[in-house]
Design a protein around this motif. Structure first.
Motif, PDB file in Angstrom:
ATOM      1  N   ARG A   1       7.080  -2.999   7.793  1.00  0.00           N
ATOM      2  CA  ARG A   1       7.567  -2.510   9.088  1.00  0.00           C
ATOM      3  C   ARG A   1       8.860  -3.202   9.499  1.00  0.00           C
ATOM      4  N   MET A   2       8.949  -4.488   9.234  1.00  0.00           N
ATOM      5  CA  MET A   2      10.167  -5.230   9.576  1.00  0.00           C
ATOM      6  C   MET A   2      11.354  -4.727   8.754  1.00  0.00           C
ATOM      7  N   ARG A   3      11.119  -4.472   7.459  1.00  0.00           N
ATOM      8  CA  ARG A   3      12.190  -3.945   6.603  1.00  0.00           C
ATOM      9  C   ARG A   3      12.652  -2.587   7.096  1.00  0.00           C
TER      10      ARG A   3
ATOM     11  N   TYR B   1     -16.422 -13.331   3.782  1.00  0.00           N
ATOM     12  CA  TYR B   1     -16.233 -13.955   2.483  1.00  0.00           C
ATOM     13  C   TYR B   1     -14.757 -14.286   2.331  1.00  0.00           C
ATOM     14  N   VAL B   2     -14.475 -15.394   1.720  1.00  0.00           N
ATOM     15  CA  VAL B   2     -13.087 -15.844   1.573  1.00  0.00           C
ATOM     16  C   VAL B   2     -12.235 -14.757   0.926  1.00  0.00           C
ATOM     17  N   ARG B   3     -12.735 -14.140  -0.130  1.00  0.00           N
ATOM     18  CA  ARG B   3     -11.950 -13.117  -0.845  1.00  0.00           C
ATOM     19  C   ARG B   3     -11.661 -11.916   0.062  1.00  0.00           C
ATOM     20  N   THR B   4     -12.612 -11.501   0.865  1.00  0.00           N
ATOM     21  CA  THR B   4     -12.396 -10.381   1.788  1.00  0.00           C
ATOM     22  C   THR B   4     -11.314 -10.730   2.795  1.00  0.00           C
ATOM     23  N   LEU B   5     -11.389 -11.924   3.362  1.00  0.00           N
ATOM     24  CA  LEU B   5     -10.373 -12.355   4.331  1.00  0.00           C
ATOM     25  C   LEU B   5      -9.004 -12.461   3.673  1.00  0.00           C
ATOM     26  N   GLU B   6      -8.966 -12.943   2.432  1.00  0.00           N
ATOM     27  CA  GLU B   6      -7.685 -13.036   1.714  1.00  0.00           C
ATOM     28  C   GLU B   6      -7.084 -11.659   1.486  1.00  0.00           C
ATOM     29  N   LYS B   7      -7.917 -10.685   1.132  1.00  0.00           N
ATOM     30  CA  LYS B   7      -7.431  -9.319   0.908  1.00  0.00           C
ATOM     31  C   LYS B   7      -6.893  -8.715   2.198  1.00  0.00           C
ATOM     32  N   LEU B   8      -7.614  -8.919   3.300  1.00  0.00           N
ATOM     33  CA  LEU B   8      -7.157  -8.394   4.589  1.00  0.00           C
ATOM     34  C   LEU B   8      -5.849  -9.058   5.016  1.00  0.00           C
ATOM     35  N   GLU B   9      -5.779 -10.370   4.860  1.00  0.00           N
ATOM     36  CA  GLU B   9      -4.577 -11.100   5.258  1.00  0.00           C
ATOM     37  C   GLU B   9      -3.372 -10.672   4.429  1.00  0.00           C
ATOM     38  N   ALA B  10      -3.542 -10.544   3.120  1.00  0.00           N
ATOM     39  CA  ALA B  10      -2.440 -10.147   2.250  1.00  0.00           C
ATOM     40  C   ALA B  10      -1.950  -8.743   2.588  1.00  0.00           C
ATOM     41  N   ALA B  11      -2.876  -7.818   2.787  1.00  0.00           N
ATOM     42  CA  ALA B  11      -2.498  -6.447   3.131  1.00  0.00           C
ATOM     43  C   ALA B  11      -1.795  -6.409   4.480  1.00  0.00           C
ATOM     44  N   LEU B  12      -2.293  -7.158   5.437  1.00  0.00           N
ATOM     45  CA  LEU B  12      -1.686  -7.200   6.762  1.00  0.00           C
ATOM     46  C   LEU B  12      -0.275  -7.774   6.699  1.00  0.00           C
ATOM     47  N   ASP B  13      -0.109  -8.871   5.974  1.00  0.00           N
ATOM     48  CA  ASP B  13       1.223  -9.466   5.821  1.00  0.00           C
ATOM     49  C   ASP B  13       2.194  -8.478   5.173  1.00  0.00           C
ATOM     50  N   ASP B  14       1.726  -7.760   4.150  1.00  0.00           N
ATOM     51  CA  ASP B  14       2.569  -6.760   3.491  1.00  0.00           C
ATOM     52  C   ASP B  14       2.957  -5.639   4.450  1.00  0.00           C
TER      53      ASP B  14
ATOM     54  N   ASP C   1      -7.534 -10.005  12.983  1.00  0.00           N
ATOM     55  CA  ASP C   1      -7.716  -8.878  13.894  1.00  0.00           C
ATOM     56  C   ASP C   1      -6.700  -8.912  15.030  1.00  0.00           C
ATOM     57  N   ALA C   2      -6.386 -10.092  15.531  1.00  0.00           N
ATOM     58  CA  ALA C   2      -5.392 -10.208  16.605  1.00  0.00           C
ATOM     59  C   ALA C   2      -4.008  -9.795  16.101  1.00  0.00           C
ATOM     60  N   LYS C   3      -3.650 -10.234  14.907  1.00  0.00           N
ATOM     61  CA  LYS C   3      -2.341  -9.874  14.338  1.00  0.00           C
ATOM     62  C   LYS C   3      -2.270  -8.375  14.074  1.00  0.00           C
ATOM     63  N   ARG C   4      -3.382  -7.797  13.622  1.00  0.00           N
ATOM     64  CA  ARG C   4      -3.435  -6.352  13.395  1.00  0.00           C
ATOM     65  C   ARG C   4      -3.187  -5.596  14.690  1.00  0.00           C
ATOM     66  N   ALA C   5      -3.873  -6.002  15.740  1.00  0.00           N
ATOM     67  CA  ALA C   5      -3.726  -5.341  17.035  1.00  0.00           C
ATOM     68  C   ALA C   5      -2.327  -5.542  17.607  1.00  0.00           C
ATOM     69  N   GLU C   6      -1.816  -6.753  17.486  1.00  0.00           N
ATOM     70  CA  GLU C   6      -0.483  -7.086  17.997  1.00  0.00           C
ATOM     71  C   GLU C   6       0.601  -6.222  17.340  1.00  0.00           C
ATOM     72  N   ASN C   7       0.390  -5.882  16.079  1.00  0.00           N
ATOM     73  CA  ASN C   7       1.365  -5.090  15.334  1.00  0.00           C
ATOM     74  C   ASN C   7       1.032  -3.601  15.311  1.00  0.00           C
ATOM     75  N   HIS C   8       0.048  -3.209  16.121  1.00  0.00           N
ATOM     76  CA  HIS C   8      -0.342  -1.802  16.269  1.00  0.00           C
ATOM     77  C   HIS C   8      -0.671  -1.155  14.923  1.00  0.00           C
ATOM     78  N   ILE C   9      -1.431  -1.885  14.115  1.00  0.00           N
ATOM     79  CA  ILE C   9      -1.852  -1.378  12.814  1.00  0.00           C
ATOM     80  C   ILE C   9      -3.291  -0.912  12.939  1.00  0.00           C
TER      81      ILE C   9
ATOM     82  N   GLN D   1      -6.998  -0.060  12.180  1.00  0.00           N
ATOM     83  CA  GLN D   1      -8.030  -0.748  11.400  1.00  0.00           C
ATOM     84  C   GLN D   1      -8.321  -0.008  10.103  1.00  0.00           C
ATOM     85  N   LYS D   2      -8.428   1.307  10.165  1.00  0.00           N
ATOM     86  CA  LYS D   2      -8.734   2.113   8.986  1.00  0.00           C
ATOM     87  C   LYS D   2      -7.626   1.989   7.940  1.00  0.00           C
ATOM     88  N   VAL D   3      -6.384   2.028   8.388  1.00  0.00           N
ATOM     89  CA  VAL D   3      -5.245   1.931   7.479  1.00  0.00           C
ATOM     90  C   VAL D   3      -5.216   0.557   6.805  1.00  0.00           C
ATOM     91  N   LEU D   4      -5.466  -0.496   7.576  1.00  0.00           N
ATOM     92  CA  LEU D   4      -5.500  -1.843   7.012  1.00  0.00           C
ATOM     93  C   LEU D   4      -6.605  -1.953   5.962  1.00  0.00           C
TER      94      LEU D   4
END
Length: 77
Positions: A60-62, A42-55, A7-15, A17-20
């Motif tokens: 955005r960086m690209r 749940y681990v799988r939910t957190l993994e999905k959120l983290e992967a989508a956020l990283d992508d 959630d902190a990384k999402r906010a920091e990158n101005h993403i 919540q709905k889009v994520l």
């Protein structure tokens, strides 16, 4: 990564919540419950959120590099 870090990384990158949630395939009410501490992640939910956020951050960086014309620095060896 735990939910607070996601959630902190999402906010920091101005993403938004709905889009994520859409990108991760996670129901927005689940995200809200995690944020409010009303349920554990749940681990799988957190993994999905983290992967989508990283992508999303990588996308955005690209795009930023394309707009600014920055080139990646290649190592000399």
């Amino acid at each position: 990564m735990d939910f607070a870090a996601i959630d902190a990384k999402r906010a920091e990158n101005h993403i938004d919540q709905k889009v994520l949630c859409q990108r991760a395939g996670v129901n927005q009410s689940t995200y809200s419950q995690l944020k409010g501490g009303k349920r554990g992640g749940y681990v799988r939910t957190l993994e999905k959120l983290e992967a989508a956020l990283d992508d999303m951050v990588a996308d955005r960086m690209r795009k930023l590099k394309e707009v600014t014309g920055e080139q990646e620095v290649q190592g000399h060896g």
